[in-house]
Structure formats: structure tokens, C-alpha cells
Design an enzyme around this catalytic site. Sequence first.
Site, PDB file in Angstrom:
ATOM      1  N   SER A   1       0.063 -17.125   3.345  1.00  0.00           N
ATOM      2  CA  SER A   1       1.243 -16.258   3.377  1.00  0.00           C
ATOM      3  C   SER A   1       1.988 -16.309   4.709  1.00  0.00           C
ATOM      4  CB  SER A   1       0.837 -14.810   3.070  1.00  0.00           C
ATOM      5  OG  SER A   1       0.250 -14.721   1.801  1.00  0.00           O
TER       6      SER A   1
ATOM      7  N   HIS B   1       2.235 -11.922   7.944  1.00  0.00           N
ATOM      8  CA  HIS B   1       3.564 -12.114   7.365  1.00  0.00           C
ATOM      9  C   HIS B   1       4.640 -11.985   8.437  1.00  0.00           C
ATOM     10  CE1 HIS B   1       2.167 -10.918   3.023  1.00  0.00           C
ATOM     11  NE2 HIS B   1       1.435 -11.889   3.577  1.00  0.00           N
TER      12      HIS B   1
END
Length: 287
Positions: free
Chosen positions: A191, A237
Site C-alpha cells: 500500500s 500510506h
Amino acid sequence: MVEDGPVCCYRHPDRETGIRCTRCERPICPECMISASVGFQCPDCVRRGASAHTRQRTIAGGVVAQDPFLVTKLLIALNVAVYALELAVGRRIADDLGLGAVCQPKGLPGRQCAGVADGEWYRIITSAFVHDLPPNFTHILFNMLTLWWIGGPLERTLGRSRYLALYLVSALAGSAAVLLLDPGALTFGASGALYGLFGATAVFVKRLNYDMRPILILLAINIFFTFTWPHVSWQAHLGGLVGGTAVAIAMFYAPRERRNAVQWGTTVGVLVLSLVLSVIAVAQVTS
């Protein structure tokens, strides 16, 4: 101008000829004549033309590849291969390759550290290729679908080397953010790198003056899930998004006359900064 004497092929001086290359106008014999759309060309001009064709460049200055999605396919294959190994071996793969830096409280006898805090620095990149085991199939499924949908077009736009650099640096920036903000948690997944690709896509859309709303809506949805879904590392992230966006700005906005220097200088700069921040974070854990 009239030439005196017989005209001979520039590659075979012993052969007279009345034919010239339509590009360079040098005399060529029948053996050296290569049919072109108009007239004939010599082997040197044909070679130069083929070389120029293979050096077509993307908007970011990368080489246009015959398979513009090769790196994306290889990244997906590598993630799937690691996941298959996880299925075969079990949780220990995530424990051995995931990101984390922990130490027992200072002052305890026989104090022990684990993960990156124990010198296992490879985890800052290997963690980007490990995913959650069943029943959470959605972790790798969503990540690989995103990599194909977002990464494929970016690879075609950037070229292979720039795209791979963007992906890996985004992953390292995500790892640096985790070590700084949540070093004790065991984290893994692609991610962080994917959020770097999101940021790069937004920069590309802006660079071409396309409608920004679709990519901004998609990014907002992903950020919403980042902070609402359980067991999601918002630190990775955020770090990947910031690092990937910084690299992408250099990739797409670098002036043509200094393009390579700006692009690779920025990429190396983000890479070095990520490593320095990781070292600082781990030093705080082990001190």
C-alpha cells in the site's frame, strides 16, 4: 557539380554504380541498396533510422518500450509469488519479512531487540511484498488490482526505469514513516508504494491539464478507508503518498535541458531522506 571519372559504391570502392542513397546521397551498389518508401537507402541510414525509432521517448523522457506494462507484470508476479510462499509456509514469512522495530525496555537484563532494531534493514523493502494471509484475501487482491489499474498506465507514461524507481522509493518512504510514527507495529503490504503511484497519477493528470476530479475522488475514497478500516497503516500510506508525489513532480515537471539531473537527483534525494529518517527512528527505539 559534375564528378570526374566513374562513381563507386562508398562501401565497395571497386564497384561502379549510378544509384545513390535517398537520405545521404552517397553512391551505393546493388548489394547495399535497401528498398525504402521512396528510392533506396544505404545500410548506415537504415541503421540510424531504426535506432532513432527505438529511442522514442515518453513525456517524462523514458524510453518507449515494446511491452509498456512489463515492470507492472513483474511486480504483480513477485507479490503473488511471495503470497504463494506464505500460503505454503505460513505466518512466519510475514514475521520474517514484515516491517517493525522493537526493543525491550532499557535497563532490563539481557535486553533484546527485534526486526529493524536488530539490524534487519532488508525489512524496509521486503515488507512491501508481503500480504495478509486468509481469510483476508482482499488485502492482496485489492492491492494487485490497484497496481494493475494505476501502475500500468504510469509505467507506459514514465518508462520502465523511472516507474520502477518511483515504486521502490515510494515503498521506502512508506517504511520510513512507519518507523518514525509507529515502529513497534508489524506492518506489511504494497500500500505504501501504491499510494506513491496515486500521488504520481495526480501529478500526471495535473501536468496534462486533465480533469482532476476523478483522481481526487479516488484518492479521497482511499484516504477515507485508510482511517476507517481496522489494521490499516495510515503511516505507510501517508509516507508513500508524500514520497511518490515528490518524485513524480520531478519526473513530470523537470526542464528538458536538465531533465535527467532533476529527475534522478530528486529520486536519490527522497531515497536518502527515507533512509536517514529510518536510521533516526531506529536509533530512538534502540537508545
